[in-house]
Design a protein around this motif. Structure first.
Motif, PDB file in Angstrom:
ATOM      1  N   VAL A   1       1.006  -1.148  -0.103  1.00  0.00           N
ATOM      2  CA  VAL A   1      -0.048   0.009   0.121  1.00  0.00           C
ATOM      3  C   VAL A   1       0.941   1.118  -0.009  1.00  0.00           C
ATOM      4  O   VAL A   1       1.626   1.557   0.830  1.00  0.00           O
ATOM      5  CB  VAL A   1      -0.809  -0.027   1.342  1.00  0.00           C
ATOM      6  CG1 VAL A   1      -1.870   1.263   1.024  1.00  0.00           C
ATOM      7  CG2 VAL A   1      -1.922  -1.364   1.203  1.00  0.00           C
ATOM      8  N   ILE A   2       0.761   1.967  -1.001  1.00  0.00           N
ATOM      9  CA  ILE A   2       1.688   3.009  -1.217  1.00  0.00           C
ATOM     10  C   ILE A   2       1.243   4.408  -1.416  1.00  0.00           C
ATOM     11  O   ILE A   2      -0.044   4.653  -1.937  1.00  0.00           O
ATOM     12  CB  ILE A   2       2.624   2.885  -2.787  1.00  0.00           C
ATOM     13  CG1 ILE A   2       3.112   1.430  -2.334  1.00  0.00           C
ATOM     14  CG2 ILE A   2       3.748   3.924  -2.760  1.00  0.00           C
ATOM     15  CD1 ILE A   2       3.489   1.237  -4.134  1.00  0.00           C
ATOM     16  N   ARG A   3       1.532   5.376  -0.728  1.00  0.00           N
ATOM     17  CA  ARG A   3       1.133   6.669  -0.740  1.00  0.00           C
ATOM     18  C   ARG A   3       1.862   7.477  -1.785  1.00  0.00           C
ATOM     19  O   ARG A   3       2.822   7.808  -1.597  1.00  0.00           O
ATOM     20  CB  ARG A   3       1.189   7.408   0.708  1.00  0.00           C
ATOM     21  CG  ARG A   3       0.807   8.839   0.791  1.00  0.00           C
ATOM     22  CD  ARG A   3       1.332   9.334   2.172  1.00  0.00           C
ATOM     23  NE  ARG A   3       0.915  10.921   2.113  1.00  0.00           N
ATOM     24  CZ  ARG A   3       1.345  11.534   3.302  1.00  0.00           C
ATOM     25  NH1 ARG A   3       1.848  10.937   4.357  1.00  0.00           N
ATOM     26  NH2 ARG A   3       1.078  13.046   3.011  1.00  0.00           N
ATOM     27  N   LEU A   4       1.132   7.975  -2.761  1.00  0.00           N
ATOM     28  CA  LEU A   4       1.629   8.698  -3.790  1.00  0.00           C
ATOM     29  C   LEU A   4       0.776   9.825  -4.006  1.00  0.00           C
ATOM     30  O   LEU A   4      -0.474   9.727  -4.202  1.00  0.00           O
ATOM     31  CB  LEU A   4       1.774   7.886  -5.030  1.00  0.00           C
ATOM     32  CG  LEU A   4       3.283   7.071  -4.889  1.00  0.00           C
ATOM     33  CD1 LEU A   4       3.152   6.474  -6.530  1.00  0.00           C
ATOM     34  CD2 LEU A   4       4.566   7.624  -4.764  1.00  0.00           C
ATOM     35  N   TYR A   5       1.327  11.127  -4.398  1.00  0.00           N
ATOM     36  CA  TYR A   5       0.438  12.100  -4.525  1.00  0.00           C
ATOM     37  C   TYR A   5       0.259  12.194  -6.237  1.00  0.00           C
ATOM     38  O   TYR A   5      -0.821  12.545  -6.867  1.00  0.00           O
ATOM     39  CB  TYR A   5       1.035  13.676  -4.311  1.00  0.00           C
ATOM     40  CG  TYR A   5       0.400  14.752  -4.782  1.00  0.00           C
ATOM     41  CD1 TYR A   5      -0.872  15.127  -4.101  1.00  0.00           C
ATOM     42  CD2 TYR A   5       0.626  15.449  -5.758  1.00  0.00           C
ATOM     43  CE1 TYR A   5      -1.556  16.153  -4.306  1.00  0.00           C
ATOM     44  CE2 TYR A   5      -0.183  16.723  -6.238  1.00  0.00           C
ATOM     45  CZ  TYR A   5      -1.021  16.969  -5.381  1.00  0.00           C
ATOM     46  OH  TYR A   5      -1.838  18.040  -5.826  1.00  0.00           O
ATOM     47  N   ASN A   6       1.292  11.878  -7.248  1.00  0.00           N
ATOM     48  CA  ASN A   6       1.139  11.747  -8.468  1.00  0.00           C
ATOM     49  C   ASN A   6       0.247  10.514  -8.944  1.00  0.00           C
ATOM     50  O   ASN A   6       0.665   9.562  -8.734  1.00  0.00           O
ATOM     51  CB  ASN A   6       2.634  11.772  -9.081  1.00  0.00           C
ATOM     52  CG  ASN A   6       2.703  11.761 -10.468  1.00  0.00           C
ATOM     53  OD1 ASN A   6       1.677  11.541 -11.208  1.00  0.00           O
ATOM     54  ND2 ASN A   6       3.787  12.579 -10.918  1.00  0.00           N
TER      55      ASN A   6
END
Length: 574
Positions: A61-66
């Motif tokens: 589970v990865i937090r990315l804004y892009n």
């Protein structure tokens, strides 16, 4: 250098960075899931690549804004897992990699605060759920139950000294997912009901000039528009008069009038006196019209020249939302508000903020300046605003702007972004006491986004999170197989008050289902399929192959999905 420290049943690992050594010490080779929630996208991506190489079966589970980068990264990591582990089944693959953005997760709740009422909205793949607050019904009135009742609001909701969403037990706290008996017995308490709404708005504009053109009303000032309208009316009056006096065909009379107006007709020396007078009046009107036309041309050129610049708030603007901060959160909230056609005025201190290009493209009025300085909020027309959304990254700046705005407009609707939960509660209670007739909300992005990240670590599709005061309900989609709490039970029997409740059934067959209800819905490319059935009969028996949409608390979802299924060693049915 890193060290581990036991914390209850957890183990805390301290490391300078999530490198190969730190992930190895954390046991990534044996872990079932890994959440990467660093603020920096590059750090999360680097750690995800290392973790996928060390454990192909690991749920990431990865937090990315892009957003675009997140889609490509998700495909890359899933492809890596398939090549490294050919035996990976479809259920494990579907939950293999999830890329989330805390900004996207929290945006619906933050934007909903600016809407009339305190509705909360979750939207995914054409599915639009709205949790609407209902005030306690008067005697003799029948409350609208909507699709179902999600919560009973706390007993202190209407008490100025009450703490919004207090986690204390007892009658003070909100009651999530109550049963019919609790709803009937809770007299004098507001409710939150679920409504299903289908979006029927206009399709988005496409093409190279989409979002770049200016509306016709902004090309010319009001004076110029009135002047042009008056000139057109005068020309029409002269054409009608010429038609009546000369008896010519109406079209010929209008044509001659226009020629006279631009002084390109022959002098009417041999015509009747009335015709001569009309020609003189037309020539005079043409001379008066010339400066108006020049002014209109210059105004239009000036408007197109400044189309790429930020707009200033119009003089007569009122009933708008003042949005403070155009960082990653403010930018997403701005986009959401404009999708709902809510007028917005932005205030941003940094002239290079990431949200300014969006504000420029959407032609949103923007004030560049420090919101704590005198005159900045006045420039944003705070005295005529409907709501204030203070979403800067500084708690003190948000609080200072809120206090000043309340001194100008005591009944202003306010939502603050505050990171510290205890501080947010104290601010909320104080503002409610000082301004009991005004709507005040304190929101933490991490609090709103955390349930979605936690649910994704369990390998479940989280459609969204709905805040209930300072608690959260999750809207999730899952397949019934492997869950004894659901499988073989009726809809009524599967309902556990305070934990979870089945809301809808996916009528599509397993082969026709979309793999991800939270993905964007492209009507022009997707084939038609059955939708979600909301009016489920309480006696309907849930079959193993059914996929349902349910509302659940965080603890309820953990209990529902925390047991291994009898159909495999992986957790959950996906």
């Amino acid at each position: 250098m890193s060290a581990t420290q036991p914390v209850g049943i957890l183990t805390a690992l301290e490391a300078l960075t999530a490198d190969d050594a730190a992930l190895t010490e954390a046991g990534v080779d044996r872990a079932a899931a890994l959440a990467l929630v660093y603020d920096d996208d590059e750090t999360n991506i680097r750690a995800a690549l290392i973790a996928r190489r060390r454990n192909p079966r690991l749920r990431l589970v990865i937090r990315l804004y892009n957003r675009k980068l997140g889609q490509h990264l998700e495909e890359l990591l899933d492809q890596t897992a398939i090549l490294a582990t050919p035996a990976l089944d479809a259920a494990e693959l579907e939950a293999s990699t999830t890329v989330l953005s805390d900004a996207d997760t929290a945006t619906p709740a933050l934007a909903a605060t600016a809407i009339a009422g305190s509705s909360k909205v979750v939207q995914a793949d054409g599915l639009l759920l709205r949790a609407a607050e209902r005030t306690p019904p008067s005697r003799g009135e029948v409350a609208d139950p909507g699709l179902c009742t999600l919560a009973l609001l706390s007993a202190t909701t209407n008490d100025p000294a009450g703490a919004e969403g207090s986690d204390r037990s007892g009658d003070e706290a909100p009651l999530l997912l109550p049963d019919d008996r609790d709803v009937a017995a809770a007299t004098g308490r507001g409710t939150v009901v679920l409504e299903a709404v289908s979006y029927e708005g206009p399709p988005p504009r496409t093409g190279p000039l989409a979002g770049r053109s200016a509306p016709l009303g902004s090309l010319f000032s009001r004076r110029v528009r009135w002047s042009i309208a008056g000139a057109v009316a005068a020309v029409l009056a002269l054409a009608v008069t010429s038609w009546i006096v000369t008896g010519d065909d109406p079209r010929h009379a209008a044509y001659v009038t226009v020629l006279d107006l631009f002084a390109i007709n022959d002098p009417a020396t041999d015509e009747q006196p009335a015709r001569k007078i009309l020609q003189l009046l037309s020539g005079a009107l043409g001379m008066l019209l010339l400066p108006v036309m020049v002014a209109a041309v210059f105004e239009a050129l000036g408007t197109f020249r400044t189309a790429s610049q930020l707009r200033h708030p119009p003089r007569g603007l009122h009933g708008h939302v003042v949005l403070l901060g155009l960082g990653k959160i403010g930018t997403r909230v701005l986009a959401r508000l404009r999708e709902l056609d809510i007028p917005v005025v932005c205030v941003e201190q940094d002239p290079e903020a990431r949200g300014l290009p969006l504000a420029r493209r959407l032609r949103v009025p923007t004030v560049i300046g420090d919101v704590t300085e005198e005159g900045v909020l006045e420039a944003a027309k705070i005295d005529r605003a409907h709501a204030l959304l203070a979403l800067t990254s500084s708690d003190t700046t948000n609080l200072e702007a809120t206090l000043y705005a309340r001194s100008v407009t005591p009944d202003l609707r306010v939502a603050l972004r505050l990171y510290d939960d205890d501080f947010a509660t104290a601010v909320y209670r104080t503002l409610r006491t000082a301004h009991p007739n005004a709507v005040t909300r304190s929101r933490s992005v991490s609090t709103l986004a955390a349930p979605a990240f936690a649910g994704a670590m369990m390998g479940r599709q989280i459609l969204g999170a709905i805040p209930i005061e300072r608690r959260v309900l999750l809207i999730a989609a899952l397949t019934v197989v492997g869950h004894p709490q659901l499988e073989g039970r009726t809809v009524a029997e599967a309902f556990r008050p305070g934990a979870w409740r089945v809301l809808a059934l996916d009528a599509a067959t397993p082969d026709e289902r979309r793999p991800d209800l939270a993905s964007p819905h492209h009507h022009e490319t997707d084939s038609p399929r059955p939708g979600l059935v909301w009016d489920l009969h309480p006696g309907y028996v849930l079959q193993p192959h059914d996929r349902v949409v349910l509302a659940a608390t965080r603890h309820g979802l953990a209990e529902l999905l925390g047991r291994p299924t009898p159909h495999g060693s992986h957790r959950g049915p996906w």
